[in-house]
Motif scaffolding. Structure first.
Motif, PDB file in Angstrom:
ATOM      1  N   PHE A 116      75.728 -74.053 -67.213  1.00  0.00           N
ATOM      2  CA  PHE A 116      75.203 -73.650 -65.902  1.00  0.00           C
ATOM      3  C   PHE A 116      75.934 -72.384 -65.453  1.00  0.00           C
ATOM      4  O   PHE A 116      77.170 -72.366 -65.395  1.00  0.00           O
ATOM      5  N   VAL A 117      75.160 -71.336 -65.163  1.00  0.00           N
ATOM      6  CA  VAL A 117      75.753 -70.046 -64.833  1.00  0.00           C
ATOM      7  C   VAL A 117      75.124 -69.500 -63.561  1.00  0.00           C
ATOM      8  O   VAL A 117      74.030 -69.914 -63.145  1.00  0.00           O
ATOM      9  N   ASN A 118      75.833 -68.564 -62.961  1.00  0.00           N
ATOM     10  CA  ASN A 118      75.333 -67.824 -61.805  1.00  0.00           C
ATOM     11  C   ASN A 118      75.587 -66.348 -62.040  1.00  0.00           C
ATOM     12  O   ASN A 118      76.710 -65.946 -62.364  1.00  0.00           O
ATOM     13  N   ALA A 119      74.527 -65.536 -61.905  1.00  0.00           N
ATOM     14  CA  ALA A 119      74.630 -64.084 -62.082  1.00  0.00           C
ATOM     15  C   ALA A 119      73.861 -63.407 -60.960  1.00  0.00           C
ATOM     16  O   ALA A 119      72.668 -63.170 -61.072  1.00  0.00           O
ATOM     17  N   GLY A 120      74.555 -63.140 -59.854  1.00  0.00           N
ATOM     18  CA  GLY A 120      73.890 -62.536 -58.707  1.00  0.00           C
ATOM     19  C   GLY A 120      72.893 -63.501 -58.092  1.00  0.00           C
ATOM     20  O   GLY A 120      73.246 -64.601 -57.657  1.00  0.00           O
ATOM     21  N   ALA A 121      71.625 -63.092 -58.091  1.00  0.00           N
ATOM     22  CA  ALA A 121      70.577 -63.935 -57.511  1.00  0.00           C
ATOM     23  C   ALA A 121      70.029 -64.944 -58.511  1.00  0.00           C
ATOM     24  O   ALA A 121      69.127 -65.720 -58.169  1.00  0.00           O
ATOM     25  N   ILE A 122      70.541 -64.948 -59.729  1.00  0.00           N
ATOM     26  CA  ILE A 122      70.033 -65.824 -60.783  1.00  0.00           C
ATOM     27  C   ILE A 122      71.054 -66.923 -61.050  1.00  0.00           C
ATOM     28  O   ILE A 122      72.228 -66.653 -61.254  1.00  0.00           O
ATOM     29  N   SER A 123      70.591 -68.153 -61.038  1.00  0.00           N
ATOM     30  CA  SER A 123      71.467 -69.276 -61.364  1.00  0.00           C
ATOM     31  C   SER A 123      70.643 -70.371 -62.015  1.00  0.00           C
ATOM     32  O   SER A 123      69.458 -70.546 -61.704  1.00  0.00           O
ATOM     33  N   GLY A 124      71.258 -71.085 -62.934  1.00  0.00           N
ATOM     34  CA  GLY A 124      70.568 -72.175 -63.604  1.00  0.00           C
ATOM     35  C   GLY A 124      71.245 -72.523 -64.911  1.00  0.00           C
ATOM     36  O   GLY A 124      72.245 -71.916 -65.312  1.00  0.00           O
ATOM     37  N   THR A 125      70.683 -73.501 -65.599  1.00  0.00           N
ATOM     38  CA  THR A 125      71.190 -73.934 -66.905  1.00  0.00           C
ATOM     39  C   THR A 125      70.496 -73.132 -67.992  1.00  0.00           C
ATOM     40  O   THR A 125      69.267 -73.056 -68.032  1.00  0.00           O
ATOM     41  N   VAL A 126      71.264 -72.542 -68.876  1.00  0.00           N
ATOM     42  CA  VAL A 126      70.712 -71.706 -69.945  1.00  0.00           C
ATOM     43  C   VAL A 126      69.992 -72.595 -70.952  1.00  0.00           C
ATOM     44  O   VAL A 126      70.557 -73.555 -71.475  1.00  0.00           O
TER      45      VAL A 126
END
Length: 282
Positions: free
Chosen positions: A135-145
């Protein structure tokens, strides 16, 4: 008449000789080109297979990148073979290489954004700031890869939505990986009234945290007063949780602390404002 006939025969023989030499020359060139093509084809397949097998033995090496690199080796060898084949027929290979360079430059300019995604995808696969299932967060994007490709990365949000993010965006944005480390710290804070017993509140929180599944004994939890606010005394607890139980433990701790404080007559105050109005003369 005899002289003309002799000249015709001589010219015919000369032409036949030139054609024979030309056929012989191109036959040898054709045979050489076929040999180069066959050998090059075998070498390209062998090197591609060797690259795939060698990279597959490396632990944790991404399968997408393995396929891309093995295909790149194959087509690189075939391009060299094609240039050698054309050289067999007397074609200037320098001009061919220059033309290929110009074509490559034009394609690169036309597909600049796509090539950026490919380059970013290779870097993501090599450096691996995140893996499938994390599970990651990159700016406005977050979720499970869910998948990492050469062009984009697919994620699944916490509420089940599908997100496809360009690799160049993920590469140029700071990425927070919530699943990479096995343990995480929970910085729990709660405010109590100035008239309440701080040690009693600490005792309640210690009991609740020690009963939670996934809380680590080492390093030991730390309890302290972090702030004397306007309306409350803020007490804090920092303790470590196994990442797999983080959200369950942190949410359960907050819920149980509130219920225990209410049962133990410890107030959780909220900001209050007192207005004073001076009396007016009649």
């Amino acid at each position: 008449m005899q002289e003309q006939t002799a000249e015709f025969i001589a010219g015919t023989n000369a032409l036949a000789l030139q054609i024979s030499n030309l056929v012989l020359s191109y036959s040898l060139s054709t045979i050489g080109a076929i040999i180069i093509l066959c050998v090059g084809w075998v070498i390209a397949g062998t090197l591609s297979k060797w690259t795939r097998q060698s990279l597959s033995k490396l632990k944790g090496f991404d399968h997408t990148l393995i396929g891309f690199l093995s295909a790149s080796v194959r087509y690189g060898v075939l391009i060299v073979v094609l240039v050698m084949v054309l050289g067999q027929f007397g074609i200037q290979t320098a001009s061919i290489l220059a033309a290929l360079g110009a074509v490559g430059l034009a394609i690169g300019l036309a597909l600049q954004g796509t090539l950026q995604n490919i380059a970013a995808g290779i870097m993501l696969l090599v450096l691996r700031p995140f893996k499938v299932g994390e599970f990651v967060n990159a700016g406005a994007i977050s979720g499970t890869v869910t998948e990492i490709g050469l062009f984009s990365t697919e994620l699944k949000t916490y509420d089940g939505l599908f997100v496809m993010a360009p690799n160049s965006l993920l590469w140029n944005t700071p990425v927070t990986n919530y699943s990479r480390h096995k343990v995480r710290m929970h910085d729990f804070k709660v405010g109590i009234g100035y008239e309440d017993d701080v040690q009693k509140a600490f005792g309640i929180i210690k009991t609740i945290i020690s009963d939670q599944k996934g809380v680590l004994k080492t390093p030991e939890p730390v309890y302290f007063v972090s702030q004397l606010a306007d309306s409350s005394v803020v007490i804090s607890c920092r303790y470590w949780i196994e990442s797999a139980h983080y959200f369950t433990v942190s949410n359960t701790t907050t819920e149980q602390v509130k219920a225990a404080f209410e049962h133990g007559d410890i107030n959780i105050p909220y900001p209050q404002v007192t207005y004073h109005r001076s009396g007016s003369s009649s």
